[in-house]
Design an enzyme around this catalytic site. Structure first.
Site, mmCIF file in Angstrom:
data_model
loop_
_atom_site.group_PDB
_atom_site.id
_atom_site.type_symbol
_atom_site.label_atom_id
_atom_site.label_comp_id
_atom_site.label_asym_id
_atom_site.label_seq_id
_atom_site.Cartn_x
_atom_site.Cartn_y
_atom_site.Cartn_z
ATOM 1 N N LYS A 146 0.871 -1.177 0.000
ATOM 2 C CA LYS A 146 0.000 0.000 0.000
ATOM 3 C C LYS A 146 0.903 1.222 0.000
ATOM 4 O O LYS A 146 1.662 1.449 0.938
ATOM 5 C CB LYS A 146 -0.908 -0.010 1.230
ATOM 6 C CG LYS A 146 -2.070 1.000 1.162
ATOM 7 C CD LYS A 146 -1.654 2.385 1.558
ATOM 8 C CE LYS A 146 -2.787 3.391 1.394
ATOM 9 N NZ LYS A 146 -2.327 4.779 1.623
ATOM 10 N N GLY A 148 6.134 4.613 8.917
ATOM 11 C CA GLY A 148 5.346 5.840 8.988
ATOM 12 C C GLY A 148 5.453 6.474 10.356
ATOM 13 O O GLY A 148 6.396 6.235 11.107
ATOM 14 N N SER A 149 4.465 7.268 10.699
ATOM 15 C CA SER A 149 4.488 8.020 11.955
ATOM 16 C C SER A 149 4.114 7.128 13.132
ATOM 17 O O SER A 149 3.412 6.120 12.970
ATOM 18 C CB SER A 149 3.506 9.189 11.880
ATOM 19 O OG SER A 149 2.170 8.709 11.896
ATOM 20 N N GLY A 151 1.360 4.215 13.413
ATOM 21 C CA GLY A 151 1.828 2.912 13.856
ATOM 22 C C GLY A 151 0.932 2.319 14.927
ATOM 23 O O GLY A 151 0.644 1.116 14.931
ATOM 24 N N GLU A 191 8.472 0.556 11.705
ATOM 25 C CA GLU A 191 9.596 1.487 11.576
ATOM 26 C C GLU A 191 8.974 2.875 11.586
ATOM 27 O O GLU A 191 8.384 3.315 10.590
ATOM 28 C CB GLU A 191 10.368 1.222 10.280
ATOM 29 C CG GLU A 191 11.762 1.812 10.294
ATOM 30 C CD GLU A 191 11.791 3.259 9.872
ATOM 31 O OE1 GLU A 191 11.717 4.129 10.773
ATOM 32 O OE2 GLU A 191 11.872 3.529 8.679
ATOM 33 N N CYS A 194 13.819 9.052 7.550
ATOM 34 C CA CYS A 194 13.680 8.593 8.931
ATOM 35 C C CYS A 194 15.011 8.645 9.663
ATOM 36 O O CYS A 194 15.045 8.794 10.884
ATOM 37 C CB CYS A 194 13.092 7.196 8.977
ATOM 38 S SG CYS A 194 14.064 5.962 8.099
ATOM 39 N N GLU A 219 9.633 14.925 15.285
ATOM 40 C CA GLU A 219 10.261 14.691 13.993
ATOM 41 C C GLU A 219 9.886 15.823 13.032
ATOM 42 O O GLU A 219 8.718 16.102 12.805
ATOM 43 C CB GLU A 219 9.804 13.346 13.426
ATOM 44 C CG GLU A 219 10.651 12.842 12.284
ATOM 45 C CD GLU A 219 10.279 11.423 11.884
ATOM 46 O OE1 GLU A 219 11.140 10.737 11.300
ATOM 47 O OE2 GLU A 219 9.141 10.994 12.135
#
Length: 547
Positions: free
Chosen positions: A179, A234-235, A239, A256, A290, A388
């Site tokens: 996806k 992703g964030s 997550g 991750e 990341c 982030e």
């Protein structure tokens, strides 16, 4: 999935607009040029692509490692032949430069495939293990395909984020359903087509790899579908949602979730090299990584000189559309990210940070550009040290002692990568050992990811589980324990019927094995023999009564 451009559909119109609520607008971040439009998949469509992938996996899971290596070699050749086209597609859809695309998209994928060709079979070969005190048995671990692996990709590296999780999953014998992020939908089909072509040429079902196109609900449908594992990048907020959705079917996940990597520059570091690596860690792909170097701690004795050299470098950076001119920095992929950068810089300024350069959008380059920025005199009371940023902002802080540098580096909820710069190897090793992170690189930036024998992943808010290396490849497998006979004894443990001497027998067997001295083991062995005789007699009497 095919991307079309129906007339009258404005790029950037709200995803919730009733007339186009299932449509995904696609445009070039650097120029605003319309690329087209894609139809978002609903849950039924998602389940169908998973079904197709599972059907194709039945045959693929039975292929030999020799065939999988041959497929990987041909895939690598196809990528090499298409390298410039891959980079151009990534540049148009994500806004990065051609060099960023070559370094961040193509290079790591090629290295991962090379690693799999050379080491994949060894990593997944059945592994003999000790059978402990059961010397009449053999023990081994086997690594079997899971079935269908779901990969949920972010938007920052459209080629890399599909391929780097996909190729180890394929090598392990799985099908893959990816996806992709809605902001890089346009590139997904031509990039995935590379793998489909190679599969088909080698006589395999191209349905083995599938795409899911859509917004968050399409990703949720994939997580809730009949997949066997989910790899999510992703964030942290998303997550948590992925974990919650996966828990309904107890589907395992690898998360991750990004990072806020510290870079520690000691007063004995090679300063030119440290500045160069800081430039790479901050401005590659406009900081949308990341493993970006989002916190730079410089020791007091070289702090001002570091800033002077960094400023001189940043002042020369050129920014614009990479396909129209030679530039050093491109655009931000996601429009919302510019708002985040504005907020973080404003907060830092209000709390005393100095903006040496940049600090604002670069309107002269286009709507989705943020100027390369240096923030000095930052402290941990500022949001930009904890959240982030995912942008081209060099955040520089001063420290006095090594202990303070470690304390500051660890004062953050993220823990993905880190880097230490010092000419003293022992000093660098001491600092590295104390930094809380999934990876540390000494006297360089980001190289842990390019060493594919190493696992990649973080701790804390950076997620859990590992990709890359033996650990990442085995994460794509059902790890199965197998026990067979070394010597067939013709019998095994017999407990029933339980008699008065059964417990003393078991207790003394345990003491025979685990007592601390040979004498104690010998005494326990003698008692074991006596209790074994008592158990045998009691069972014989029990059987006679039973007749």
């Amino acid at each position: 999935m095919s991307v079309q451009h129906p007339p009258g559909r404005p790029v950037g119109s709200p995803a919730g607009d009733s007339a186009f609520r299932r449509a995904i607008p696609c445009h070039e971040p650097a120029t605003g040029k319309v690329l087209g439009e894609a139809e978002a998949m609903d849950a039924t469509a998602v389940r169908e692509v998973v079904r197709k992938a599972r059907a194709a996996q039945a045959a693929w899971g039975q292929t030999s490692f020799a065939e999988r290596r041959a497929f990987m070699r041909e895939l690598l050749d196809e990528i090499l032949a298409s390298q410039e086209r891959i980079c151009e597609i990534a540049v148009r859809d994500s806004g990065k430069t051609m060099v960023d695309a070559a370094l961040g998209e193509v290079f790591p994928v090629c290295e991962k495939i090379r690693y799999l060709i050379e080491n994949g079979e060894d990593d997944l070969r059945p592994e003999e293990r000790s059978s402990g005190f059961l010397q009449h048995k053999r023990a081994r671990v086997e690594y079997h395909p899971l079935g269908v692996v779901a990969v949920i990709c972010p938007w920052n590296f459209p080629f890399h984020n599909i391929y780097c999780p996909m190729v180890p999953a394929l090598f392990a014998g799985n099908a893959v359903v990816a996806k992709v992020g809605e902001h890089t939908t346009w590139s997904a089909e031509p990039l995935m087509a590379i793998t489909k072509r190679v599969l088909e040429r080698r006589g395999h079902d191209p349905e083995l790899v599938q795409l899911v196109i859509g917004y968050g609900d399409s990703g949720e449908a994939l997580v809730r579908s009949d997949v066997d594992k989910v790899f999510f990048t992703g964030s942290p907020e998303n997550g948590v949602k992925v974990m919650a959705a996966a828990s309904d079917r107890l589907t395992p996940v690898v998360l991750e979730l990004g990072g806020k990597d510290p870079m520690i520059v000691c007063d004995d570091a090679d300063l030119d090299h440290a500045v160069e690596q800081a430039m790479l860690g901050v401005f590659t792909a406009c900081g949308q990584m990341c493993v970006g170097a989002e916190r730079i701690y410089v020791q007091a004795g070289v702090y001002d000189e570091f800033l002077r050299r960094a400023l001189a470098r940043v002042e020369t950076l050129r920014q614009g559309s990479a396909l129209d001119e030679q530039v050093d920095l491109g655009a931000m992929t996601m429009p919302r990210q510019l708002d985040i950068l504005d907020e973080l810089v404003a907060d830092a300024r209000a709390k005393g940070a100095r903006v040496l350069i940049g600090g604002e959008r670069n309107a002269s380059a286009g709507e989705q550009f943020f100027s390369p920025t240096i923030l000095a005199d930052v402290h941990h009371g500022m949001r930009i040290t904890q959240e982030e940023q995912f942008g081209p902002i060099m955040v520089v802080m001063k420290f006095d002692t090594d202990r303070e540098a470690v304390r500051l580096a660890n004062d953050c909820p993220y823990g993905l990568g880190s880097s230490i710069f010092s000419r003293d190897p022992a000093r660098a090793e001491r600092i590295a050992a104390a930094v809380r992170a999934g990876m540390t690189v000494i006297n360089d930036y980001g190289l842990a990811y390019m060493i594919q024998s190493l696992p990649f992943g973080g701790v804390g808010r950076s997620g859990f589980g590992r990709i890359n290396g033996r650990e990442g490849l085995r994460a794509c497998c059902n790890t199965k324990a197998v026990v067979t006979d070394r010597v067939a004894l013709g019998g095994g443990v017999s407990v029933y019927p339980i008699v008065d001497a059964t417990f003393p027998l078991v207790r003394n067997v345990i003491e025979t094995i685990y007592a601390p001295t040979a004498m104690a083991k010998g005494r326990a062995a003698g008692r074991t023999l006596r209790h074994a005789v008592d158990v045998a007699r009691a069972r014989m009497a029990f059987r006679k009564r039973g007749r």
